[in-house]
Write an enzyme that holds these catalytic residues in place. Structure first.
Site, PDB file in Angstrom:
ATOM      1  NE  ARG A 115     -13.101  18.456 -90.155  1.00  0.00           N
ATOM      2  CZ  ARG A 115     -12.346  17.368 -90.075  1.00  0.00           C
ATOM      3  NH1 ARG A 115     -11.756  17.042 -88.931  1.00  0.00           N
ATOM      4  NH2 ARG A 115     -12.153  16.589 -91.121  1.00  0.00           N
ATOM      5  CB  THR A 135     -29.551   8.483 -80.531  1.00  0.00           C
ATOM      6  OG1 THR A 135     -29.122   9.841 -80.383  1.00  0.00           O
ATOM      7  CG2 THR A 135     -29.294   7.710 -79.247  1.00  0.00           C
ATOM      8  CG  HIS A 138     -30.044  14.413 -80.350  1.00  0.00           C
ATOM      9  ND1 HIS A 138     -31.226  15.062 -80.080  1.00  0.00           N
ATOM     10  CD2 HIS A 138     -29.053  15.268 -79.997  1.00  0.00           C
ATOM     11  CE1 HIS A 138     -30.964  16.252 -79.572  1.00  0.00           C
ATOM     12  NE2 HIS A 138     -29.651  16.404 -79.517  1.00  0.00           N
ATOM     13  CD  GLU A 152     -31.054  25.417 -78.269  1.00  0.00           C
ATOM     14  OE1 GLU A 152     -31.902  24.570 -77.922  1.00  0.00           O
ATOM     15  OE2 GLU A 152     -29.850  25.118 -78.487  1.00  0.00           O
TER      16      GLU A 152
END
Length: 189
Positions: free
Chosen positions: A141, A100, A102, A72
């Site tokens: 990070r 996965t 994704h 988004e």
């Protein structure tokens, strides 16, 4: 060697430009943050706040919007950039590889979406999204062993905002475009 002499001579004749990493008074910045993996994105946002402050940006000139996740980020970043109210927009998020595909889809969409937000508006939109294999890498990070990439993204935004302003002031870059620029009569033809 002859080649290095030519490069050195060319460097001396070239007009080389860099953006300052010290913000100009009144510059405004948008920050869009993905809430998914907020353990890390909150730390990245803190790093961005710290960098903005230490580089001359009043936090009252930073507008932060939270979105569900990295997918988004681009739509809000592009909307903010098109508003004409921001000198640059920073996108902060974290995608950690899972079992996965994704991960690949989200990273690809976020990367191209953030790039398009910038090129579609003429406003620097900075990619401050971590793409990590593990949560440990992400935390490293976000203020851990590798520094804070949120802070680095904020500094990049300042540098790019200053560079684009300088190029535009010298007539070397088109003005930002979008509804606010069109309303002000500044949109490129």
């Amino acid at each position: 060697s002859r080649r290095s002499v030519r490069v050195t001579a060319a460097k001396q004749e070239a007009n080389v430009r860099h953006g300052s990493v010290v913000a100009k008074p009144g510059q405004k910045y948008g920050v869009v943050v993905g809430r998914f993996n907020d353990l890390v994105t909150k730390l990245l946002l803190e790093g961005a706040y710290g960098a903005f402050e230490s580089h001359g940006v009043a936090l009252s000139n930073v507008e932060v919007c939270w979105v569900p996740g990295c997918f988004e980020l681009p739509v809000v970043a592009k909307s903010m950039a098109k508003s004409g109210k921001f000198d640059a927009v920073v996108c902060i998020g974290v995608v950690v590889r899972g079992a996965t595909t994704h991960y690949d889809a989200v990273v690809s969409a976020a990367t191209s979406g953030v790039l398009n937000a910038s090129t579609d508006t003429g406003v620097p939109v900075v990619f401050g999204v971590l793409t990590c294999d593990t949560m440990e890498q992400a935390l490293d990070r976000a203020g851990g062993k590798v520094g804070n990439k949120g802070g680095e993204a904020a500094i990049t935004a300042i540098e790019m905002a200053n560079l684009m302003a300088a190029l535009r002031a010298d007539g070397l870059a088109a003005p930002a475009w979008g509804p606010a620029a069109a309303a002000a009569g500044k949109a490129p033809n």
